[in-house]
Design an enzyme around this catalytic site. Structure first.
Site, mmCIF file in Angstrom:
data_model
loop_
_atom_site.group_PDB
_atom_site.id
_atom_site.type_symbol
_atom_site.label_atom_id
_atom_site.label_comp_id
_atom_site.label_asym_id
_atom_site.label_seq_id
_atom_site.Cartn_x
_atom_site.Cartn_y
_atom_site.Cartn_z
ATOM 1 N N ASP A 12 3.367 42.015 68.413
ATOM 2 C CA ASP A 12 2.437 42.358 67.410
ATOM 3 C C ASP A 12 2.803 43.812 66.753
ATOM 4 O OD1 ASP A 12 0.858 40.466 68.558
ATOM 5 O OD2 ASP A 12 0.211 41.704 70.445
ATOM 6 N N GLU A 13 4.005 43.664 66.398
ATOM 7 C CA GLU A 13 4.434 45.065 65.727
ATOM 8 C C GLU A 13 4.152 44.987 64.281
ATOM 9 O OE1 GLU A 13 6.397 43.096 67.586
ATOM 10 O OE2 GLU A 13 7.208 44.041 69.096
ATOM 11 N N LYS A 15 5.453 42.212 62.493
ATOM 12 C CA LYS A 15 6.728 41.214 61.959
ATOM 13 C C LYS A 15 6.362 40.639 60.501
ATOM 14 C CE LYS A 15 7.317 39.630 66.062
ATOM 15 N NZ LYS A 15 6.244 40.369 66.902
ATOM 16 N N GLY A 16 5.167 40.156 60.929
ATOM 17 C CA GLY A 16 4.604 38.965 60.042
ATOM 18 C C GLY A 16 4.700 39.783 58.467
ATOM 19 N N ALA A 38 2.397 32.958 68.891
ATOM 20 C CA ALA A 38 2.595 33.884 67.945
ATOM 21 C C ALA A 38 1.590 33.988 67.043
ATOM 22 C CB ALA A 38 4.056 33.821 67.530
ATOM 23 N N GLY A 39 1.316 35.021 66.414
ATOM 24 C CA GLY A 39 0.347 35.013 65.424
ATOM 25 C C GLY A 39 0.683 36.170 64.392
ATOM 26 N N HIS A 40 1.128 35.692 63.380
ATOM 27 C CA HIS A 40 1.626 36.499 62.033
ATOM 28 C C HIS A 40 0.548 36.578 61.107
ATOM 29 C CE1 HIS A 40 5.365 37.037 63.735
ATOM 30 N NE2 HIS A 40 5.817 35.953 63.278
ATOM 31 N N THR A 41 0.029 37.811 61.027
ATOM 32 C CA THR A 41 -0.930 37.973 60.272
ATOM 33 C C THR A 41 -0.402 38.416 58.706
ATOM 34 O OG1 THR A 41 -2.212 38.779 61.781
ATOM 35 C CG2 THR A 41 -3.345 38.909 59.535
ATOM 36 N N THR A 128 -1.265 32.819 76.775
ATOM 37 C CA THR A 128 -2.463 32.305 75.712
ATOM 38 C C THR A 128 -2.806 31.047 76.195
ATOM 39 O OG1 THR A 128 -0.474 31.566 74.472
ATOM 40 C CG2 THR A 128 -1.605 33.641 73.604
ATOM 41 N N ARG A 142 15.035 20.180 82.955
ATOM 42 C CA ARG A 142 15.769 18.785 82.116
ATOM 43 C C ARG A 142 14.928 17.635 82.367
ATOM 44 N NH1 ARG A 142 21.100 20.359 85.466
ATOM 45 N NH2 ARG A 142 19.357 20.681 86.656
ATOM 46 N N GLN A 222 6.913 37.335 69.373
ATOM 47 C CA GLN A 222 6.851 38.423 70.420
ATOM 48 C C GLN A 222 7.871 39.547 70.388
ATOM 49 O OE1 GLN A 222 7.229 34.767 71.595
ATOM 50 N NE2 GLN A 222 5.297 34.612 71.421
ATOM 51 N N GLY A 300 -7.798 36.964 69.706
ATOM 52 C CA GLY A 300 -8.780 37.978 69.471
ATOM 53 C C GLY A 300 -8.951 39.003 70.422
ATOM 54 N N LEU A 330 1.806 53.378 60.304
ATOM 55 C CA LEU A 330 1.822 54.876 60.301
ATOM 56 C C LEU A 330 0.594 55.591 60.001
ATOM 57 C CD1 LEU A 330 3.651 57.509 60.502
ATOM 58 C CD2 LEU A 330 3.819 57.377 58.027
HETATM 59 P P1 GDP Z 1 3.177 40.489 64.220
HETATM 60 O O1 GDP Z 1 2.965 39.179 65.321
HETATM 61 O O2 GDP Z 1 4.239 41.178 64.754
HETATM 62 O O3 GDP Z 1 3.426 39.960 62.969
HETATM 63 O O4 GDP Z 1 1.891 41.414 64.398
HETATM 64 P P2 GDP Z 1 0.338 40.725 63.951
HETATM 65 O O5 GDP Z 1 0.167 40.225 62.837
HETATM 66 O O6 GDP Z 1 -0.251 40.180 65.205
HETATM 67 O O7 GDP Z 1 -0.483 42.250 63.924
HETATM 68 C C1 GDP Z 1 -0.055 43.267 62.874
HETATM 69 C C2 GDP Z 1 -1.471 43.587 61.942
HETATM 70 O O8 GDP Z 1 -1.226 44.772 61.545
HETATM 71 C C3 GDP Z 1 -1.580 42.628 61.070
HETATM 72 O O9 GDP Z 1 -3.110 42.504 60.931
HETATM 73 C C4 GDP Z 1 -0.957 43.316 59.711
HETATM 74 O O10 GDP Z 1 -1.790 43.012 58.488
HETATM 75 C C5 GDP Z 1 -1.292 44.726 60.130
HETATM 76 N N1 GDP Z 1 -0.176 45.601 59.587
HETATM 77 C C6 GDP Z 1 0.776 45.369 59.540
HETATM 78 N N2 GDP Z 1 1.422 46.443 58.802
HETATM 79 C C7 GDP Z 1 0.614 47.494 58.921
HETATM 80 C C8 GDP Z 1 0.365 48.802 58.510
HETATM 81 O O11 GDP Z 1 1.420 49.522 58.304
HETATM 82 N N3 GDP Z 1 -0.739 49.529 58.485
HETATM 83 C C9 GDP Z 1 -1.919 48.656 58.773
HETATM 84 N N4 GDP Z 1 -3.002 49.465 59.000
HETATM 85 N N5 GDP Z 1 -1.968 47.579 59.247
HETATM 86 C C10 GDP Z 1 -0.681 46.756 59.101
#
Ligand code: GDP
Length: 428
Positions: A12-13, A15-16, A38-41, A128, A142, A222, A300, A330
């Site tokens: 959840d860093e 990455k998306g 995984a969930g990329h937002t 999950t 296997r 992840q 969620g 940041l």
């Molecule tokens: P991922 O699985 O590593 O892509 O992470 P997630 O998508 O689960 O969580 C990252 C969340 O942080 C998403 O809602 C992004 O839109 C948001 N996000 C990413 N970079 C930033 C940032 O620099 N600042 C803020 N406030 N939100 C960010």
């Protein structure tokens, strides 16, 4: 040069967003492990996209995306995502390829996942419950079913036999009535008709494209501390999320990976159980959770929040061979009077500067903090490092020193435009 982008913490860093930002520099984005847990937002011009299985590169016209052999695929989850993309006007025609060697998540994997978590009681991992762990278990044992196996249409062929045997095994374990193997087989046959045009030998595809000069971004799901080998075992995911996973999970040689970019938040979060030395319980953690909107993109669930832990990021730098960091969120630290950076752990009478392998020892560790002054001017949306408040610049610099890796990217907001791209590391 190709690039591997992966999480340097517990997932959840952000990455998306980073993958999305860098995608225009590449022709192909290839996912190498994990499943639809995984969930990329990604926010593009204020519009929100949440992708679980398909690389976010798909949001860029003309970019091809690969779901590699290291990924486990739930066909219904994949189809739901395809439908959603189609509904938003995103065409995947000729741009999405799924490995014939990727393993299939079957309906009983989900049930087994839920049962296994219930059995763990207090020690639950916090999965999950989407069947990902049990699908990987079947792969290693296997007895798994691979996407390419679905091509077998014979009524008494290898696929039918495997489904019959696996469903019989499920019925012995799950005590809530019988699952009918012909029903499972029928649903797989139906899935195949939609999957077929997407399926190929993706290792060969990547090999040919790379030989033709195409650049690939390898996308990890992840994070490093959730890696099955190098994470906080057993509180981990079931696959190799570290850089080595890109080679095995896509069938490319390690030398074709190129550079490795680790994505880390300017603080730390983790979902589910397991040790987390810098976790902040109470008000300070709550503030990070609310400001950072730290709730799982897939589930969620509220994320556990804490200060930046340089020990784990240093560790991530080692096990992945990180060339650079992308520091995200940041802006979430704006308006804090002081910030703490974890430089080492105190464990009994010992001070540890390296991550211990034993999860019980890590659980007993107390963080050793260095306090830094915060900043009051907002960093949100800043695109130039020199325009960050001085204390924010100093925070990033200290974080780089402690992690031993330079930050090539600093993200100051969720939008693509809210980003500082610095250093030549990514420009080759
Ligand atoms: P991922 O699985 O590593 O892509 O992470 P997630 O998508 O689960 O969580 C990252 C969340 O942080 C998403 O809602 C992004 O839109 C948001 N996000 C990413 N970079 C930033 C940032 O620099 N600042 C803020 N406030 N939100 C960010």
């Amino acid at each position: 040069m190709n690039l591997c982008v992966l999480g340097a913490q517990w997932g959840d860093e952000g990455k998306g967003k980073i993958v999305d930002l860098l995608t225009p520099r590449f022709s192909i984005v290839a996912r190498y492990q994990g499943g639809h847990n995984a969930g990329h937002t990604v926010y593009v011009k204020g519009r929100k996209f949440v992708l679980h299985l398909i690389p976010s590169g798909i949001l860029h016209p003309g970019i091809c995306c690969v779901i590699g052999n290291g990924v486990v695929v739930d066909p219904s989850a994949l189809f739901a995502e395809l439908d959603e993309l189609a509904g938003m006007g995103v065409s995947i025609d000729g741009r999405l390829f799924v490995s014939d060697k990727a393993h299939v998540i079957l309906p009983y994997h989900r049930e087994l996942d839920i049962l296994a978590e219930a059995r763990r009681g207090e020690q639950k991992i916090g999965t999950t419950s989407r069947g990902i762990g049990p699908a990987y278990e079947d792969k290693i044992a296997r007895r798994g079913i691979r996407i390419g196996d679905l091509a077998d249409e014979s009524p008494d062929g290898a696929l039918a036999i495997a489904v019959r045997e696996n469903v019989a095994a499920r019925n012995r374990v799950v005590g809530n009535g019988d699952m009918k193997w012909p029903d499972v087989l029928a649903s797989l046959r139906q899935a195949w008709t939609r999957l077929k045009p997407l399926v190929r030998d993706t290792s060969l595809y990547l090999h040919r494209e790379m030989a033709g000069g195409k650049r690939v971004m390898f996308e990890g799901a992840q994070g490093t501390l959730l890696d099955i080998d190098h994470g906080t075992y057993p509180y981990v995911t079931s696959s190799n999320s570290t850089a080595g996973g890109a080679a095995t999970g896509l069938g490319v040689g390690p030398s074709s990976i190129g550079k490795v970019l680790g994505v880390a938040k300017a603080y730390t979060t983790r979902v589910g159980g397991g040790p987390f030395p810098t976790e902040l319980l109470g008000e300070a953690g709550e503030r990070l959770r609310e400001t950072g909107q730290e709730y799982g993109a897939s589930t969620g669930r509220p994320r556990r929040c804490g200060w930046f832990d340089a020990v784990i990021v240093r560790y991530a730098a080692r096990v992945n061979g990180l060339d650079a960091l992308a520091i995200t969120k940041l802006d979430v630290l704006d308006d804090l009077e002081t910030l703490e950076l974890c430089t080492a752990y105190r464990c009994g009478s010992e001070t540890l500067t390296e991550m211990p392998s034993d999860v019980a020892q890590l659980s007993a560790c107390q963080p050793v903090y260095e306090t830094m002054p915060g900043w009051t001017e907002p960093t949100r949306g800043v695109t130039d490092f020199a325009k960050l408040p001085t204390n924010a610049q100093n925070y990033i610099k200290r974080l780089e020193e402690l992690s031993g890796v330079k930050a090539a990217i600093v993200s100051t907001g969720s939008d693509r435009e809210h980003t500082i791209v610095r250093g030549e590391l990514l420009n080759n």
